[in-house]
Motif scaffolding. Structure first.
Motif, PDB file in Angstrom:
ATOM      1  N   LEU A  10      42.615  44.414  38.443  1.00 52.84           N
ATOM      2  CA  LEU A  10      43.339  43.254  38.980  1.00 52.84           C
ATOM      3  C   LEU A  10      43.430  43.295  40.493  1.00 52.84           C
ATOM      4  CD1 LEU A  10      46.286  43.054  36.401  1.00 52.84           C
ATOM      5  CD2 LEU A  10      44.174  41.705  36.454  1.00 52.84           C
ATOM      6  N   VAL A  11      43.345  42.109  41.101  1.00 56.02           N
ATOM      7  CA  VAL A  11      43.576  41.935  42.546  1.00 56.02           C
ATOM      8  C   VAL A  11      44.495  40.720  42.690  1.00 56.02           C
ATOM      9  CG1 VAL A  11      41.372  42.961  43.249  1.00 56.02           C
ATOM     10  CG2 VAL A  11      41.509  40.483  42.786  1.00 56.02           C
TER      11      VAL A  11
ATOM     12  N   SER B 137      29.026  39.135  35.391  1.00 51.20           N
ATOM     13  CA  SER B 137      29.317  40.389  36.104  1.00 51.20           C
ATOM     14  C   SER B 137      29.382  40.121  37.605  1.00 51.20           C
ATOM     15  CB  SER B 137      28.246  41.437  35.790  1.00 51.20           C
ATOM     16  OG  SER B 137      28.363  41.807  34.423  1.00 51.20           O
ATOM     17  N   GLY B 138      30.320  40.829  38.246  1.00 55.52           N
ATOM     18  CA  GLY B 138      30.431  40.707  39.705  1.00 55.52           C
ATOM     19  C   GLY B 138      31.362  39.609  40.161  1.00 55.52           C
ATOM     20  N   MET B 139      31.929  38.834  39.234  1.00 55.32           N
ATOM     21  CA  MET B 139      32.749  37.669  39.610  1.00 55.32           C
ATOM     22  C   MET B 139      34.188  38.054  39.923  1.00 55.32           C
ATOM     23  SD  MET B 139      31.739  34.396  37.258  1.00 55.32           S
ATOM     24  CE  MET B 139      30.278  33.410  37.669  1.00 55.32           C
ATOM     25  N   VAL B 140      34.884  37.157  40.638  1.00 57.18           N
ATOM     26  CA  VAL B 140      36.338  37.175  40.798  1.00 57.18           C
ATOM     27  C   VAL B 140      36.848  36.083  39.860  1.00 57.18           C
ATOM     28  CG1 VAL B 140      38.296  36.903  42.367  1.00 57.18           C
ATOM     29  CG2 VAL B 140      36.124  37.869  43.210  1.00 57.18           C
ATOM     30  N   VAL B 141      37.714  36.476  38.905  1.00 57.24           N
ATOM     31  CA  VAL B 141      38.089  35.581  37.798  1.00 57.24           C
ATOM     32  C   VAL B 141      39.597  35.370  37.746  1.00 57.24           C
ATOM     33  CG1 VAL B 141      37.950  35.256  35.285  1.00 57.24           C
ATOM     34  CG2 VAL B 141      36.135  36.509  36.494  1.00 57.24           C
TER      35      VAL B 141
ATOM     36  N   LEU C 105      34.433  43.865  29.053  1.00 59.50           N
ATOM     37  CA  LEU C 105      34.434  44.965  30.034  1.00 59.50           C
ATOM     38  C   LEU C 105      34.329  46.301  29.295  1.00 59.50           C
ATOM     39  CD1 LEU C 105      37.156  43.851  32.610  1.00 59.50           C
ATOM     40  CD2 LEU C 105      34.747  44.334  33.118  1.00 59.50           C
ATOM     41  N   LYS C 106      35.029  46.374  28.179  1.00 59.51           N
ATOM     42  CA  LYS C 106      35.051  47.636  27.401  1.00 59.51           C
ATOM     43  C   LYS C 106      33.661  47.920  26.823  1.00 59.51           C
ATOM     44  CE  LYS C 106      38.060  49.986  24.048  1.00 59.51           C
ATOM     45  NZ  LYS C 106      38.291  49.674  22.619  1.00 59.51           N
ATOM     46  N   SER C 107      32.986  46.857  26.373  1.00 60.81           N
ATOM     47  CA  SER C 107      31.657  47.046  25.745  1.00 60.81           C
ATOM     48  C   SER C 107      30.573  47.240  26.804  1.00 60.81           C
ATOM     49  CB  SER C 107      31.306  45.801  24.922  1.00 60.81           C
ATOM     50  OG  SER C 107      30.998  44.735  25.806  1.00 60.81           O
ATOM     51  N   GLY C 108      30.914  46.970  28.076  1.00 62.53           N
ATOM     52  CA  GLY C 108      29.906  47.114  29.128  1.00 62.53           C
ATOM     53  C   GLY C 108      29.075  45.859  29.334  1.00 62.53           C
ATOM     54  N   GLU C 109      29.325  44.812  28.518  1.00 60.12           N
ATOM     55  CA  GLU C 109      28.553  43.552  28.700  1.00 60.12           C
ATOM     56  C   GLU C 109      28.943  42.873  30.017  1.00 60.12           C
ATOM     57  OE1 GLU C 109      29.509  42.825  24.272  1.00 60.12           O
ATOM     58  OE2 GLU C 109      28.220  41.139  24.846  1.00 60.12           O
ATOM     59  N   LEU C 110      30.198  43.105  30.460  1.00 57.21           N
ATOM     60  CA  LEU C 110      30.642  42.601  31.763  1.00 57.21           C
ATOM     61  C   LEU C 110      30.901  43.809  32.663  1.00 57.21           C
ATOM     62  CD1 LEU C 110      33.280  39.714  31.362  1.00 57.21           C
ATOM     63  CD2 LEU C 110      31.058  39.623  32.499  1.00 57.21           C
ATOM     64  N   LYS C 111      30.444  43.710  33.914  1.00 58.35           N
ATOM     65  CA  LYS C 111      30.684  44.816  34.860  1.00 58.35           C
ATOM     66  C   LYS C 111      31.180  44.238  36.197  1.00 58.35           C
ATOM     67  CE  LYS C 111      26.705  47.787  33.321  1.00 58.35           C
ATOM     68  NZ  LYS C 111      27.433  48.092  32.118  1.00 58.35           N
ATOM     69  N   ASP C 112      31.858  45.137  36.963  1.00 59.16           N
ATOM     70  CA  ASP C 112      32.196  44.801  38.359  1.00 59.16           C
ATOM     71  C   ASP C 112      32.890  43.461  38.497  1.00 59.16           C
ATOM     72  OD1 ASP C 112      28.873  45.981  39.048  1.00 59.16           O
ATOM     73  OD2 ASP C 112      30.767  47.132  38.969  1.00 59.16           O
ATOM     74  N   ILE C 113      33.851  43.175  37.619  1.00 58.52           N
ATOM     75  CA  ILE C 113      34.620  41.955  37.910  1.00 58.52           C
ATOM     76  C   ILE C 113      36.048  42.351  38.271  1.00 58.52           C
ATOM     77  CG2 ILE C 113      33.268  40.488  36.343  1.00 58.52           C
ATOM     78  CD1 ILE C 113      35.771  40.453  34.543  1.00 58.52           C
ATOM     79  N   VAL C 114      36.666  41.512  39.081  1.00 65.42           N
ATOM     80  CA  VAL C 114      38.094  41.699  39.353  1.00 65.42           C
ATOM     81  C   VAL C 114      38.780  40.398  38.958  1.00 65.42           C
ATOM     82  CG1 VAL C 114      37.890  43.432  41.164  1.00 65.42           C
ATOM     83  CG2 VAL C 114      37.750  40.999  41.781  1.00 65.42           C
ATOM     84  N   CYS C 115      40.008  40.516  38.476  1.00 65.15           N
ATOM     85  CA  CYS C 115      40.729  39.343  37.975  1.00 65.15           C
ATOM     86  C   CYS C 115      42.052  39.137  38.703  1.00 65.15           C
ATOM     87  CB  CYS C 115      40.991  39.498  36.483  1.00 65.15           C
ATOM     88  SG  CYS C 115      39.471  39.522  35.506  1.00 65.15           S
ATOM     89  N   ILE C 116      42.467  37.874  38.765  1.00 67.41           N
ATOM     90  CA  ILE C 116      43.744  37.504  39.390  1.00 67.41           C
ATOM     91  C   ILE C 116      44.616  36.851  38.314  1.00 67.41           C
ATOM     92  CG2 ILE C 116      44.881  36.140  41.167  1.00 67.41           C
ATOM     93  CD1 ILE C 116      42.397  36.342  42.873  1.00 67.41           C
ATOM     94  N   PRO C 117      45.710  37.491  37.915  1.00 68.32           N
ATOM     95  CA  PRO C 117      46.578  36.937  36.879  1.00 68.32           C
ATOM     96  C   PRO C 117      47.459  35.804  37.429  1.00 68.32           C
ATOM     97  CG  PRO C 117      47.518  38.993  37.685  1.00 68.32           C
ATOM     98  CD  PRO C 117      46.239  38.801  38.436  1.00 68.32           C
TER      99      PRO C 117
END
Ligand code: DER
Length: 241
Positions: A72-73, A21-25, A44-56
Motif C-alpha cells: 500500500l501507498v 503488473s507494475g500499476m498503481v491501483v 499477487l499471491k499466485s504471482g500472476e500480478l507483480k510490482d503493483i502498489v495500491c491506494i485504499p
C-alpha cells in the motif's frame, strides 16, 4: 445467482480486465469493491500480478488489503494512478454515480479523480433512470455548526424538495442504525439528501453543493466513470460513456 455472487463476478472481472503488473491501483470501499480487493490479493499471491502498489479509499479497505499482503501507498507519494476500481450506490444512463453509502466518499473521490481509468462495479440493482429517489445523496460536512450547513445545503434551489437526514451510527463503522452521529474516517459528519423525484441536473447540483462553505464533498460522481461493469441475471456486461 445470489447478489454476493454477482458482486464477486464483477469485482473479479474488473481486476482481470484492467489491473496489470507494475500499476498503481486505487482500491474502492464497500461490499462489491471487497471482491476486487480480494482478487488483487489472490493474483499477487499466485504471482500472476507483480510490482503493483495500491491506494485504499477507506480505513476498512486498508485493513482488508493489509490482511491480504497487498503493498500500500498513499496519494502523498503517488498522486497519479493507472486505474481505480469501486462500487456505486446508483448509476444513471450517463454513468453518473451516487456514491457514499459506505461513508467513504471523500477518500474515494480524492483517489478516483486521479486515476487514468475509473472502473465502476455494480450488480444491476444499482442501475436507475435518474439519480436520487433510489438512493439518498451523501454530503460530507464539518462537525462545526453542522445544523447550519445542513440547512444551507437543503435550501439550495438545485436541491429543492430534498429531505436532509443526518447520518447516525456507531462511530467505528458508520452503520446507519446507531444512536450517535456517524463520523467518517476524516472526522466529519454525513448528511443524506433524500429525493422523491429524479434529480434533473446532477452536474449543477454537484457544483452548488460543493460551493456551500462547511461542505467537504458529496457523493455525486459526475463524468468520472471510464466504464461500468454490471452483473445481471443474464451475465456480466460493460457500459461505457
Ligand atoms: O460507499 C461507497 O461509495 C460504496 O462504494 C458504495 O457506493 C457501494 O457499496 P456496495 O458495493 O456495498 O453497494
Amino acid at each position: 445467482v445470489s447478489q454476493d455472487e454477482l458482486k464477486k463476478q464483477v469485482g473479479y472481472q474488473a481486476v482481470d480486465d484492467y489491473v496489470k503488473s507494475g500499476m498503481v491501483v486505487g482500491l474502492g470501499t464497500g461490499s462489491t469493491a471487497y471482491f476486487a480487493v480480494e482478487r488483487v490479493g489472490e493474483l499477487l499471491k499466485s504471482g500472476e500480478l507483480k510490482d503493483i502498489v495500491c491506494i485504499p479509499t477507506s480505513v476498512r479497505t486498508k485493513e482488508q488489503a493489509e490482511s491480504l499482503g497487498i503493498p500500500l501507498v498513499t496519494l502523498d507519494t503517488h498522486s497519479k494512478l493507472d486505474v481505480a476500481i469501486d462500487g456505486a450506490d446508483e448509476v444513471d444512463p450517463d454513468l453518473n454515480l451516487v456514491k457514499g453509502g459506505g461513508g467513504a466518499l471523500l477518500r474515494e473521490k480524492m483517489v478516483e479523480v486521479m486515476a487514468d481509468k475509473f472502473i465502476v462495479i455494480v450488480d444491476e440493482s444499482k442501475l436507475c433512470d435518474g439519480l436520487g429517489p433510489g438512493f439518498p445523496v451523501p454530503v460530507e460536512i464539518t462537525p462545526f455548526c453542522h445544523e447550519h450547513t445542513m440547512r444551507q445545503v437543503a435550501s439550495l434551489p438545485s436541491c429543492a424538495g430534498c429531505k436532509p437526514v443526518l447520518r447516525m451510527g456507531s462511530s467505528s463503522n458508520n452503520q446507519v442504525d446507531g444512536d450517535e452521529i456517524a463520523v467518517t474516517d476524516n472526522g466529519n459528519y454525513i448528511v443524506d439528501l433524500h429525493f422523491d423525484e429524479p434529480i434533473k441536473d446532477a452536474r449543477k447540483m454537484a457544483e452548488d453543493i460543493k460551493k456551500v462553505v462547511g461542505v467537504v464533498d458529496h457523493g455525486l460522481f459526475c463524468d468520472m466513470s471510464t466504464a461500468v461493469i454490471i452483473a445481471g441475471s443474464e451475465g456480466v456486461y460493460k457500459k461505457e460513456p
